[in-house]
Design a protein around this motif. Structure first.
Motif, PDB file in Angstrom:
ATOM      1  N   VAL A  14      -9.350 -10.390  -3.277  1.00  0.00           N
ATOM      2  CA  VAL A  14     -10.627 -10.394  -2.246  1.00  0.00           C
ATOM      3  C   VAL A  14     -10.206  -9.754  -1.022  1.00  0.00           C
ATOM      4  O   VAL A  14      -8.934 -10.068  -0.343  1.00  0.00           O
ATOM      5  CB  VAL A  14     -10.993 -11.823  -1.813  1.00  0.00           C
ATOM      6  CG1 VAL A  14     -11.941 -11.960  -0.797  1.00  0.00           C
ATOM      7  CG2 VAL A  14     -11.590 -12.441  -3.230  1.00  0.00           C
ATOM      8  N   ILE A  15     -10.791  -8.997  -0.553  1.00  0.00           N
ATOM      9  CA  ILE A  15     -10.690  -7.838   0.511  1.00  0.00           C
ATOM     10  C   ILE A  15     -11.571  -8.090   1.643  1.00  0.00           C
ATOM     11  O   ILE A  15     -12.872  -7.831   1.436  1.00  0.00           O
ATOM     12  CB  ILE A  15     -10.165  -6.533   0.362  1.00  0.00           C
ATOM     13  CG1 ILE A  15      -8.976  -6.501  -0.859  1.00  0.00           C
ATOM     14  CG2 ILE A  15      -9.531  -5.785   1.415  1.00  0.00           C
ATOM     15  CD1 ILE A  15      -8.735  -5.270  -1.311  1.00  0.00           C
ATOM     16  N   ILE A  16     -11.133  -8.266   3.220  1.00  0.00           N
ATOM     17  CA  ILE A  16     -12.062  -8.358   3.987  1.00  0.00           C
ATOM     18  C   ILE A  16     -11.686  -7.638   5.215  1.00  0.00           C
ATOM     19  O   ILE A  16     -10.388  -7.238   5.487  1.00  0.00           O
ATOM     20  CB  ILE A  16     -12.244  -9.839   4.530  1.00  0.00           C
ATOM     21  CG1 ILE A  16     -12.490 -10.647   3.520  1.00  0.00           C
ATOM     22  CG2 ILE A  16     -13.355 -10.115   5.893  1.00  0.00           C
ATOM     23  CD1 ILE A  16     -12.447 -12.229   3.844  1.00  0.00           C
ATOM     24  N   ASP A  17     -12.639  -6.684   5.668  1.00  0.00           N
ATOM     25  CA  ASP A  17     -12.525  -5.909   6.850  1.00  0.00           C
ATOM     26  C   ASP A  17     -12.542  -6.842   8.059  1.00  0.00           C
ATOM     27  O   ASP A  17     -13.483  -7.099   8.663  1.00  0.00           O
ATOM     28  CB  ASP A  17     -13.540  -4.695   6.842  1.00  0.00           C
ATOM     29  CG  ASP A  17     -13.379  -3.755   8.165  1.00  0.00           C
ATOM     30  OD1 ASP A  17     -12.316  -4.246   9.059  1.00  0.00           O
ATOM     31  OD2 ASP A  17     -14.055  -2.948   8.358  1.00  0.00           O
ATOM     32  N   ASN A  18     -11.117  -7.077   8.631  1.00  0.00           N
ATOM     33  CA  ASN A  18     -11.092  -8.037   9.938  1.00  0.00           C
ATOM     34  C   ASN A  18     -10.783  -7.407  10.994  1.00  0.00           C
ATOM     35  O   ASN A  18     -10.107  -8.008  12.013  1.00  0.00           O
ATOM     36  CB  ASN A  18     -10.306  -9.116   9.361  1.00  0.00           C
ATOM     37  CG  ASN A  18     -10.127 -10.189  10.407  1.00  0.00           C
ATOM     38  OD1 ASN A  18     -11.412 -10.707  10.778  1.00  0.00           O
ATOM     39  ND2 ASN A  18      -9.106 -10.941  10.752  1.00  0.00           N
ATOM     40  N   ARG A  19     -11.270  -6.148  11.099  1.00  0.00           N
ATOM     41  CA  ARG A  19     -10.656  -5.354  12.365  1.00  0.00           C
ATOM     42  C   ARG A  19     -11.350  -5.820  13.831  1.00  0.00           C
ATOM     43  O   ARG A  19     -10.946  -5.667  14.723  1.00  0.00           O
ATOM     44  CB  ARG A  19     -10.944  -3.906  12.338  1.00  0.00           C
ATOM     45  CG  ARG A  19     -10.074  -3.094  11.263  1.00  0.00           C
ATOM     46  CD  ARG A  19     -10.190  -1.728  11.115  1.00  0.00           C
ATOM     47  NE  ARG A  19     -11.826  -1.627  10.410  1.00  0.00           N
ATOM     48  CZ  ARG A  19     -12.363  -0.503  10.519  1.00  0.00           C
ATOM     49  NH1 ARG A  19     -11.960   0.671  10.951  1.00  0.00           N
ATOM     50  NH2 ARG A  19     -13.698  -0.419  10.058  1.00  0.00           N
ATOM     51  N   ASP A  20     -12.794  -6.604  13.202  1.00  0.00           N
ATOM     52  CA  ASP A  20     -13.237  -7.248  14.568  1.00  0.00           C
ATOM     53  C   ASP A  20     -12.899  -8.978  14.688  1.00  0.00           C
ATOM     54  O   ASP A  20     -13.572  -9.437  15.483  1.00  0.00           O
ATOM     55  CB  ASP A  20     -14.733  -7.026  14.331  1.00  0.00           C
ATOM     56  CG  ASP A  20     -15.293  -7.749  13.155  1.00  0.00           C
ATOM     57  OD1 ASP A  20     -14.578  -8.099  12.304  1.00  0.00           O
ATOM     58  OD2 ASP A  20     -16.557  -7.589  12.766  1.00  0.00           O
ATOM     59  N   GLU A  57      -6.786  -5.255   9.143  1.00  0.00           N
ATOM     60  CA  GLU A  57      -6.831  -5.535  10.732  1.00  0.00           C
ATOM     61  C   GLU A  57      -6.379  -4.079  11.275  1.00  0.00           C
ATOM     62  O   GLU A  57      -5.812  -3.311  10.596  1.00  0.00           O
ATOM     63  CB  GLU A  57      -5.806  -6.569  11.162  1.00  0.00           C
ATOM     64  CG  GLU A  57      -6.372  -7.830  10.337  1.00  0.00           C
ATOM     65  CD  GLU A  57      -5.565  -9.231  10.690  1.00  0.00           C
ATOM     66  OE1 GLU A  57      -4.538  -9.186  11.396  1.00  0.00           O
ATOM     67  OE2 GLU A  57      -6.248 -10.303  10.560  1.00  0.00           O
ATOM     68  N   ASN A  58      -6.441  -4.025  12.680  1.00  0.00           N
ATOM     69  CA  ASN A  58      -6.124  -2.972  13.402  1.00  0.00           C
ATOM     70  C   ASN A  58      -4.694  -2.876  13.420  1.00  0.00           C
ATOM     71  O   ASN A  58      -3.747  -4.056  13.604  1.00  0.00           O
ATOM     72  CB  ASN A  58      -6.788  -3.153  14.826  1.00  0.00           C
ATOM     73  CG  ASN A  58      -8.243  -2.814  14.998  1.00  0.00           C
ATOM     74  OD1 ASN A  58      -8.657  -1.944  14.392  1.00  0.00           O
ATOM     75  ND2 ASN A  58      -8.976  -3.878  15.716  1.00  0.00           N
ATOM     76  N   PRO A  59      -4.124  -1.840  13.610  1.00  0.00           N
ATOM     77  CA  PRO A  59      -2.544  -1.522  13.364  1.00  0.00           C
ATOM     78  C   PRO A  59      -2.146  -1.811  15.035  1.00  0.00           C
ATOM     79  O   PRO A  59      -2.639  -1.852  15.872  1.00  0.00           O
ATOM     80  CB  PRO A  59      -2.264  -0.087  13.340  1.00  0.00           C
ATOM     81  CG  PRO A  59      -3.465   0.528  13.571  1.00  0.00           C
ATOM     82  CD  PRO A  59      -4.737  -0.367  13.617  1.00  0.00           C
TER      83      PRO A  59
END
Length: 279
Positions: A14-20, A57-59
């Protein structure tokens, strides 16, 4: 909250875009820890069901494309996952976060990757393996010989005549928790030679605490051990996983450059409902 499920050679994530940082806000609102969240999501039948969960997440270093946090199905955070990294790159490519050449941050170091065939195949350059050694274990009254190597996470590799005759769950669990590998334990792989350039593998994964259909770092560790021990003579090494899919492992003689390549499938996209997380 939106999520996607991808799988590589039968390893599903399961993958989530958590950059925010929406995951932290979501869990704070629910009063749920990240460990419990991962367990609920990864549990079959009552959750989505997966071998692990990945947060994009953001680098920390702007020269990299993204950072990830990888969690095993039991909620523990791991340094690296080969097939998980391939799925993460496919997801990031699909979402327009990265191009066809990728650099991303893990607890094991910066991973480079290459998007092939429009994302249907992903090739990752893993961190340099370390800590290779031969080991002899006393397990359940048996003397077991094998090799240990860290390919981002620790792996024990045992060579057998027929992997189908191995009780992977019982023996894998005993080796996984053996005192030789404490305090964190190890993943466990059993391999058999098929021909001069290919092997068959079965893997007991730490954190999943079961046999999985594939393991990228395990396939990599096993290919390296098979080559070093002379049961395969050619590179790249083809590794036939439990799912039946073939992973391609290539490396130089000094193990400074190690590559893992295989197919990735985006299975579905969805949304978490509070109802199942609150129960």
């Amino acid at each position: 909250m939106r999520f996607s499920k991808l799988q590589g050679s039968g390893n599903d994530f399961v993958i989530i875009d958590n950059r925010d940082k929406k995951v932290e806000e979501f869990l704070e609102d629910l009063g749920l820890s990240i460990t419990d969240f991962v367990k609920k999501v990864c549990t079959p039948h009552t959750g989505v069901g997966a071998d692990g969960l990945i947060l994009i997440e953001n680098p920390k270093d702007k020269s990299n494309d993204f950072s990830w946090r990888f969690f095993n199905a039991d909620g523990s955070e791991a340094e690296m996952c080969g097939n998980g990294s391939r799925c993460a790159v496919r997801f990031a490519f699909d979402e327009g976060i990265v191009g066809e050449r990728v650099r991303f941050e893990t607890l094991a170091g910066v991973i480079q990757a290459f998007v092939l065939e429009g994302g249907k195949r992903i090739k990752v350059q893993l961190t340099q393996p370390k800590d290779y050694r031969e080991v002899v274990l006393e397990v359940d009254g048996q003397r077991i010989e094998g090799s240990f190597i860290n390919t981002g996470v620790p792996h024990f590799v045992g060579i057998v005549n027929d992997v189908e005759k191995i009780d992977v769950i019982k023996l894998g669990r005993l080796i996984r928790f053996h005192s030789e590998f404490q305090p964190k334990g190890t993943n466990v792989n059993f391999i058999q030679a098929l021909d001069s350039k290919s092997i068959k593998i079965r893997t007991y994964e730490r954190g999943v605490e079961a046999e999985t259909l594939a393991c990228g770092t395990g396939a990599t560790a096993s290919a390296i051990v098979a080559y070093k021990k002379g049961i395969v003579l050619e590179k790249p090494v083809e590794v036939k996983t439990r799912s039946g899919e073939i992973l391609i492992i290539d490396f130089d003689e000094h193990l400074k450059q190690v590559f893992l390549e295989g197919g990735v499938i985006r299975v579905f996209d969805g949304f978490f409902r509070r109802e199942f997380l609150e129960c």
